[in-house]
Design an enzyme around this catalytic site. Structure first.
Site, PDB file in Angstrom:
ATOM      1  N   ASP A 157       0.779  -1.243   0.000  1.00 44.28           N
ATOM      2  CA  ASP A 157       0.000   0.000   0.000  1.00 44.28           C
ATOM      3  C   ASP A 157       0.815   1.300   0.000  1.00 44.28           C
ATOM      4  OD1 ASP A 157      -1.354  -2.214   0.913  1.00 44.28           O
ATOM      5  OD2 ASP A 157      -2.125  -1.264   2.719  1.00 44.28           O
TER       6      ASP A 157
HETATM    7  N1  DQQ Z   1      -2.123  -3.697   4.011  1.00 41.87           N
HETATM    8  C1  DQQ Z   1      -3.547  -3.812   4.025  1.00 41.87           C
HETATM    9  C2  DQQ Z   1      -3.937  -2.870   5.100  1.00 41.87           C
HETATM   10  C3  DQQ Z   1      -2.876  -3.050   6.113  1.00 41.87           C
HETATM   11  C4  DQQ Z   1      -1.646  -3.219   5.282  1.00 41.87           C
HETATM   12  C5  DQQ Z   1      -4.160  -3.515   2.691  1.00 41.87           C
HETATM   13  C6  DQQ Z   1      -0.639  -4.179   5.841  1.00 41.87           C
HETATM   14  O1  DQQ Z   1      -5.210  -3.123   5.634  1.00 41.87           O
HETATM   15  O2  DQQ Z   1      -2.764  -1.963   6.993  1.00 41.87           O
HETATM   16  O3  DQQ Z   1      -3.437  -4.032   1.640  1.00 41.87           O
HETATM   17  O4  DQQ Z   1       0.509  -4.247   5.046  1.00 41.87           O
END
Ligand code: DQQ
Length: 580
Positions: free
Chosen positions: A62
């Protein structure tokens, strides 16, 4: 996603399906303990992108806390410093003056305190009055993945790049109360100011199968209280990750700071659905009295709704850019190859080209477009106008580097008469299935026509991006847009994900025109249909159609002649990615 969305009456089945999915966009990050701390010995160049953002090695996911501060764009992102699969997550940090050329810095936030010992997960930045940036992020505090919300502030506000971030000792700021699921409690948004002068944020969560965006408010950004009713929730959608909530201007070109909550605006609520791994949004109204978001009546909320992108695009986050009065969207594209290949490549994941987002003048959807700065990378150019594509024509677009290109094309046609009938039994929410059945080679009437990207000369491999137009009722047409990876690679390993990604395009065909822009970059094809109404991203791994062996064609496999009114295609240069 390979399952029948039309047959999802009961949730347990839906969740079962999502668990059974075995592709590049699986629900929740897969944990590969044996791989997550194996450092890449070599980094394979094949399939690495030229102008999309990616680190020198290892795993990314992300985009986090994007912001513009004192003339500098900051991009943080989820990163595994130790390996090419998800794990050991820190906030990596890069800065740029133009969103294209980046300088890589040390990770800004990494596990070091009891309130984030097991991971520093996603979150957002807010620039508080007095020009004070603050980051909110989710900390993982134990092996059960219990989540709390923390903050971090720059150590030295006069450092132009804000390299060092401190996590004060009064963290965590927010812990789950007994009504909140503490392992589904994450990804705080950028804060906005309410009419009462209090800050608000929303946090992704779920209660059983109901997806929720919890609302918290605070007078001083330090002491937060949960508002009894969530900002929004939808039954049957499962866990909500990375919510995003912001205003868009109803008219005009100037976009708005997240704290603009009234005026000639609509609000956008975006959620990342863990179960399907797509980013969905609705347009609606923010009721500031009740502190609730109300989607417009004709909006479909949940996994049948509008998506930012109908392909590989997840966990996106937007921010307001005050330098150019625009809202910019960052999204992550995971790999679609098997995890062992990622370990071998030594890298996984890219950030897609940042996109501006504005409200479509029809008020029913958003329009997305690559930021204008991308155009500075355009090199050698090919230009066509008024070129006919008869039935079965395939014309090569020569003279540019087809493996790393930006192509803009406008197609026109004389009549809509040859559009195939839209069978009422087809599922209107499953464009992907339709694209899988009626691919680029199945002859049609009006279409399929479009581009064959990353194609080998004899078409052993190609990723077609194309339109196919159907007649629904008398004067109503359905436009299908596909980015079909099914023939993208001769590699046919188990777990190589080659979906026929597709979406419908809500476009008025009165002027008998359709435009397409594709950003092609070795293992990614990012496409924008009808000026950004429908966007589709595919990750592909050609074995022949690579580097100088990649070709680009325009094609038409419909009986109606298509004319290319204009085509502009450029080789794309590599940006500077410093301190690699
Ligand atoms: N990636 C998710 C999120 C979390 C993060 C979404 C963890 O919900 O915070 O891809 O790497």
């Amino acid at each position: 996603m390979g399952f029948e969305k039309s047959f999802l009456p009961a949730l347990p089945f839906f969740f079962l399906c999502s668990l059974l999915l075995n592709n590049g966009v699986e629900a929740s990050h897969k944990v590969y303990v044996h791989l997550q701390s194996i450092s890449a010995e070599t980094v394979k160049d094949l399939h690495r992108t030229g102008y999309h953002f990616q680190p020198t090695k290892h795993w990314i996911n992300d985009p986090n806390g994007p912001m513009y501060f004192n003339g500098v764009y900051h991009l943080f992102y989820q990163y595994n410093p130790k390996g090419a699969v998800w794990g050991n997550i820190v906030w990596a940090h890069s800065v740029s003056k133009d969103l294209i050329n980046w300088e890589r810095l040390e990770p800004a936030i990494f596990p070091s305190k009891p309130f984030d010992k097991y991971g520093c997960w996603s979150g957002s930045a807010t620039v508080l009055p007095g020009n004070k940036p603050v980051i909110l992020y989710s900390g993982i505090i134990d092996e059960n993945k219990t989540q709390v919300q923390n903050y971090a502030v720059p150590e030295n506000i006069s450092d132009p790049y804000l390299v060092k971030w401190n996590k004060p000792d009064n963290n965590p700021l927010i812990v789950a109360d007994k009504h909140v699921n503490k392992t589904a409690f994450r990804d705080p948004t950028t804060a906005w100011l309410g009419k009462d002068g209090q800050w608000r944020i929303t946090i992704g969560s779920r209660k059983k199968e109901k997806g929720i965006s919890l609302l918290y408010k605070s007078k001083d950004f330090m002491k937060w209280t949960k508002v009894k009713k969530p900002l929004h929730s939808v039954q049957g959608t499962g866990n909500w990750e990375c919510p995003d909530f912001f205003p868009v201007s109803k008219h005009g070109t100037k976009e708005l700071d997240t704290s603009v909550i009234e005026g000639d605006i609509k609000h956008v609520m975006k959620i990342s659905l863990d179960a399907t791994r797509y980013d969905y949004y609705t347009l609606g109204t923010y009721d500031t009295e009740k502190d609730r978001y109300i989607p417009d009546k004709d909006m479909v909320d949940g996994w049948k709704g509008l998506r930012y992108d109908y392909g590989n695009f997840y966990a996106s986050k937007s921010f307001f850019d005050p330098a150019k009065n625009r809202r910019i969207l960052w999204g992550w594209a995971n790999e679609s190859d098997p995890v062992d290949d990622d370990a071998r490549k030594g890298w996984a994941g890219i950030q897609l080209i940042p996109r501006t987002i504005v409200l479509d003048p029809n008020g029913k959807q958003l329009l997305q477009w690559p930021v204008e700065e991308l155009e500075t990378l355009r090199g050698k150019k090919v230009e066509w106008s008024d070129k006919k594509l008869e039935k079965n024509d395939r014309i090569q677009i020569e003279g540019i580097s087809a493996a790393q290109a930006d192509v803009e094309v406008t197609f026109t046609f004389k009549s809509l008469d040859k559009a195939e009938p839209f069978d009422p039994s087809w599922d209107r929410y499953d464009a992907e299935k339709l694209c899988g059945q009626k691919g680029s080679t199945v002859q049609g009437g009006l279409g399929p026509f479009g581009l064959l990207t990353l194609a080998s000369e004899n078409l052993e491999e190609y990723t077609p991006v194309f339109f196919r137009i159907f007649q629904d009722k008398e004067d109503k047409y359905v436009v299908l847009m596909c980015s079909d990876a099914s023939k993208s690679s001769l590699e046919d390993k188990e777990n190589m994900y080659k979906p026929s990604f597709a979406g419908f395009v809500d476009v008025d065909l009165t002027d008998k025109k359709l435009s397409l822009r594709s950003l092609i970059d070795h293992s990614v094809v990012e496409s924008f249909g009808a000026k950004g109404k429908t966007c589709i991203t595919s990750r592909v791994y050609p074995t022949i159609a690579k580097y100088t062996h990649a070709h680009l064609y325009a094609f038409n496999n419909g009986t109606e002649t298509i004319e290319i009114e204009s085509l502009n295609a450029w080789s794309m240069k590599n940006p500077q990615l410093m301190n690699q």
